[in-house]
Design a protein around this motif. Structure first.
Motif, PDB file in Angstrom:
ATOM      1  N   LEU A  26     -10.604 -20.490  14.531  1.00  0.00           N
ATOM      2  CA  LEU A  26     -10.417 -20.663  15.765  1.00  0.00           C
ATOM      3  C   LEU A  26     -10.443 -19.432  16.389  1.00  0.00           C
ATOM      4  CD1 LEU A  26      -7.885 -23.689  15.751  1.00  0.00           C
ATOM      5  CD2 LEU A  26     -10.265 -24.021  16.583  1.00  0.00           C
ATOM      6  N   LEU A  27      -9.896 -18.536  16.224  1.00  0.00           N
ATOM      7  CA  LEU A  27      -9.213 -17.222  17.064  1.00  0.00           C
ATOM      8  C   LEU A  27     -10.332 -16.267  16.981  1.00  0.00           C
ATOM      9  CD1 LEU A  27      -5.487 -17.591  16.339  1.00  0.00           C
ATOM     10  CD2 LEU A  27      -6.731 -18.592  18.084  1.00  0.00           C
ATOM     11  N   ARG A  30     -16.173 -13.047  17.308  1.00  0.00           N
ATOM     12  CA  ARG A  30     -17.457 -12.984  16.284  1.00  0.00           C
ATOM     13  C   ARG A  30     -17.356 -12.869  14.978  1.00  0.00           C
ATOM     14  NH1 ARG A  30     -16.854  -8.387  19.690  1.00  0.00           N
ATOM     15  NH2 ARG A  30     -16.946  -9.232  21.798  1.00  0.00           N
ATOM     16  N   ILE A  31     -17.524 -14.169  14.348  1.00  0.00           N
ATOM     17  CA  ILE A  31     -17.385 -14.254  13.138  1.00  0.00           C
ATOM     18  C   ILE A  31     -18.355 -13.524  12.289  1.00  0.00           C
ATOM     19  CG2 ILE A  31     -18.687 -16.496  12.809  1.00  0.00           C
ATOM     20  CD1 ILE A  31     -15.519 -16.012  11.099  1.00  0.00           C
ATOM     21  N   LYS A  32     -18.017 -12.831  11.300  1.00  0.00           N
ATOM     22  CA  LYS A  32     -18.982 -12.141  10.305  1.00  0.00           C
ATOM     23  C   LYS A  32     -18.306 -12.284   8.897  1.00  0.00           C
ATOM     24  CE  LYS A  32     -20.308  -8.357  13.408  1.00  0.00           C
ATOM     25  NZ  LYS A  32     -20.478  -6.938  13.546  1.00  0.00           N
ATOM     26  N   LEU A  33     -19.228 -12.207   7.866  1.00  0.00           N
ATOM     27  CA  LEU A  33     -18.747 -12.740   6.641  1.00  0.00           C
ATOM     28  C   LEU A  33     -17.528 -11.761   6.199  1.00  0.00           C
ATOM     29  CD1 LEU A  33     -19.616 -14.098   4.006  1.00  0.00           C
ATOM     30  CD2 LEU A  33     -20.941 -12.455   3.346  1.00  0.00           C
ATOM     31  N   ASN A  34     -17.681 -10.626   6.553  1.00  0.00           N
ATOM     32  CA  ASN A  34     -16.465  -9.787   6.047  1.00  0.00           C
ATOM     33  C   ASN A  34     -15.291 -10.113   6.521  1.00  0.00           C
ATOM     34  OD1 ASN A  34     -17.205  -8.622   8.598  1.00  0.00           O
ATOM     35  ND2 ASN A  34     -16.427  -6.536   8.244  1.00  0.00           N
ATOM     36  N   ALA A  40     -10.093 -14.892   3.277  1.00  0.00           N
ATOM     37  CA  ALA A  40     -10.199 -15.783   2.019  1.00  0.00           C
ATOM     38  C   ALA A  40      -9.649 -15.048   0.803  1.00  0.00           C
ATOM     39  CB  ALA A  40     -11.534 -16.240   1.731  1.00  0.00           C
ATOM     40  N   LEU A  41      -9.829 -13.584   0.602  1.00  0.00           N
ATOM     41  CA  LEU A  41      -9.299 -12.876  -0.327  1.00  0.00           C
ATOM     42  C   LEU A  41      -7.843 -12.674  -0.232  1.00  0.00           C
ATOM     43  CD1 LEU A  41     -12.029  -9.893  -0.551  1.00  0.00           C
ATOM     44  CD2 LEU A  41     -11.283 -11.402  -2.230  1.00  0.00           C
ATOM     45  N   PHE A  42      -7.417 -12.848   0.893  1.00  0.00           N
ATOM     46  CA  PHE A  42      -5.735 -12.765   0.986  1.00  0.00           C
ATOM     47  C   PHE A  42      -5.274 -13.855   0.578  1.00  0.00           C
ATOM     48  CE2 PHE A  42      -5.751  -8.810   3.462  1.00  0.00           C
ATOM     49  CZ  PHE A  42      -4.342  -8.433   3.695  1.00  0.00           C
ATOM     50  N   PHE A  43      -5.581 -14.910   0.895  1.00  0.00           N
ATOM     51  CA  PHE A  43      -5.085 -16.390   0.719  1.00  0.00           C
ATOM     52  C   PHE A  43      -5.371 -16.555  -0.842  1.00  0.00           C
ATOM     53  CE2 PHE A  43      -5.501 -17.863   5.150  1.00  0.00           C
ATOM     54  CZ  PHE A  43      -4.209 -17.304   5.714  1.00  0.00           C
ATOM     55  N   GLY A  44      -6.420 -16.339  -1.046  1.00  0.00           N
ATOM     56  CA  GLY A  44      -6.912 -16.435  -2.608  1.00  0.00           C
ATOM     57  C   GLY A  44      -6.344 -15.658  -3.483  1.00  0.00           C
ATOM     58  N   GLY A  45      -6.157 -14.281  -3.238  1.00  0.00           N
ATOM     59  CA  GLY A  45      -5.234 -13.500  -4.087  1.00  0.00           C
ATOM     60  C   GLY A  45      -3.751 -13.938  -3.994  1.00  0.00           C
ATOM     61  N   SER A 146     -10.739 -21.395   1.595  1.00  0.00           N
ATOM     62  CA  SER A 146     -10.314 -20.540   2.787  1.00  0.00           C
ATOM     63  C   SER A 146     -11.557 -20.083   3.551  1.00  0.00           C
ATOM     64  CB  SER A 146      -9.479 -19.624   2.349  1.00  0.00           C
ATOM     65  OG  SER A 146      -8.162 -19.951   1.991  1.00  0.00           O
ATOM     66  N   LEU A 147     -12.629 -19.470   2.726  1.00  0.00           N
ATOM     67  CA  LEU A 147     -13.750 -19.136   3.427  1.00  0.00           C
ATOM     68  C   LEU A 147     -14.404 -20.284   4.056  1.00  0.00           C
ATOM     69  CD1 LEU A 147     -15.587 -16.663   3.056  1.00  0.00           C
ATOM     70  CD2 LEU A 147     -16.804 -17.568   1.355  1.00  0.00           C
ATOM     71  N   ILE A 148     -14.411 -21.457   3.523  1.00  0.00           N
ATOM     72  CA  ILE A 148     -15.055 -22.669   4.228  1.00  0.00           C
ATOM     73  C   ILE A 148     -14.309 -22.773   5.649  1.00  0.00           C
ATOM     74  CG2 ILE A 148     -15.576 -24.981   4.297  1.00  0.00           C
ATOM     75  CD1 ILE A 148     -15.968 -24.720   1.021  1.00  0.00           C
ATOM     76  N   GLY A 149     -12.865 -22.844   5.439  1.00  0.00           N
ATOM     77  CA  GLY A 149     -11.943 -22.991   6.524  1.00  0.00           C
ATOM     78  C   GLY A 149     -12.334 -22.266   7.724  1.00  0.00           C
ATOM     79  N   VAL A 150     -12.298 -20.847   7.425  1.00  0.00           N
ATOM     80  CA  VAL A 150     -12.461 -19.942   8.581  1.00  0.00           C
ATOM     81  C   VAL A 150     -13.986 -20.390   9.497  1.00  0.00           C
ATOM     82  CG1 VAL A 150     -12.864 -17.476   9.112  1.00  0.00           C
ATOM     83  CG2 VAL A 150     -11.436 -17.921   7.194  1.00  0.00           C
ATOM     84  N   PHE A 151     -14.977 -20.589   8.706  1.00  0.00           N
ATOM     85  CA  PHE A 151     -16.353 -20.703   9.497  1.00  0.00           C
ATOM     86  C   PHE A 151     -15.989 -22.231   9.995  1.00  0.00           C
ATOM     87  CE2 PHE A 151     -18.119 -17.705   6.466  1.00  0.00           C
ATOM     88  CZ  PHE A 151     -18.554 -16.783   7.136  1.00  0.00           C
ATOM     89  N   LEU A 152     -15.483 -23.087   9.613  1.00  0.00           N
ATOM     90  CA  LEU A 152     -15.308 -24.407  10.081  1.00  0.00           C
ATOM     91  C   LEU A 152     -14.441 -24.095  11.400  1.00  0.00           C
ATOM     92  CD1 LEU A 152     -15.438 -27.451  10.227  1.00  0.00           C
ATOM     93  CD2 LEU A 152     -13.488 -27.529   8.578  1.00  0.00           C
TER      94      LEU A 152
END
Length: 188
Positions: A26-27, A30-34, A40-45, A146-152
Motif C-alpha cells: 500500500l505504501l 513505485r513498485i519494482k520487483l526488487n 518477501a525475502l525478509f518475511f520468508g527468511g 508475501s511477494l503476491i501480497g506486496v503487489f496486491l
C-alpha cells in the motif's frame, strides 16, 4: 508430518506476513520487483529460520515463549502501526513517511510476524518432525504469499492513495490485537 500438513501449517503461519506485505505494498510509491523481493525475502527468511531456532531452543523454554509471544507481537505491530497513523495525521512536511523498505522497520515486522513460527518449532521438536523440511516449506510459502501480497497491496494503494498510511497503520494494529486476543482466549 506429511508434506500436505506442513504446507497447511505454512499457509497458516504466513497469514500475518501476507497481510503485512499487503500493507507494505500500500505504501510503496513505485513498485519494482526488487522492492517486493526484499520484503518477501525478509518475511520468508524469518519464517524459515524461526522454527529452526525454536526447535534448537528446545522444550524447556516453550512455556516462557508461549506466555509472552503475543504481547511482543502486539507491542511491535501496535507501535509501528501507531507511528504510521501519527505521521499520516499529525506529521509535518519534514516528517519522513513510513517506509516499509527501511531495514529496521522491515526487520521488526519480519520478527513480529514470525514469532508464532518460533513457537511452532518448539512444538515440532516434540513430534519428531523433520525441522529442515518444515522450515523450508514454511519459508517458501511465506515468501510466495508475501511477494503476491506486496503487489496486491500496491494495487490497493493506487485506489486508496493518500489514506494508505492510515489504512496500513490500522491493519497492523488490528493484526497485533487479533493475535493478542486469540492468545488470551477472547476470540476463537
Amino acid at each position: 508430518m506429511e508434506v500436505l500438513t506442513l504446507s497447511l501449517l505454512g499457509v497458516g503461519l504466513a497469514a500475518d506476513a501476507f497481510t503485512v506485505s499487503v500493507t507494505s505494498g500500500l505504501l510503496i510509491q513505485r513498485i519494482k520487483l526488487n522492492k517486493a523481493l526484499k520484503i518477501a525475502l525478509f518475511f520468508g527468511g524469518f519464517q524459515a529460520l524461526m522454527p529452526i531456532l525454536g526447535w534448537l531452543i528446545g522444550l524447556s523454554f516453550r512455556e516462557w515463549i508461549v506466555e509472552i509471544d503475543h504481547w511482543v507481537v502486539f507491542g511491535v505491530l501496535g507501535y509501528i502501526g501507531g507511528k504510521m497513523i501519527y505521521e499520516a495525521v499529525w506529521g509535518d512536511d519534514e516528517t519522513v513517511a513510513f517506509n516499509p523498505l527501511e531495514f529496521y522497520t522491515l526487520l521488526g515486522l519480519a520478527i513480529a510476524t514470525s514469532i508464532d513460527a518460533l513457537a511452532t518449532g518448539l512444538g515440532l521438536a516434540v513430534i519428531h518432525t523433520s525441522i529442515f523440511m518444515a522450515a523450508a516449506l514454511i519459508g517458501i510459502i511465506t515468501f510466495t504469499l508475501s511477494l503476491i501480497g506486496v503487489f496486491l497491496g500496491h494495487k490497493l494503494g493506487d485506489i486508496l492513495s493518500t489514506k494508505a498510511d492510515i489504512v496500513g497503520g490500522v491493519i497492523l494494529i488490528a493484526i497485533g490485537a487479533r493475535i493478542l486476543w486469540e492468545h488470551l482466549g477472547l476470540i476463537a
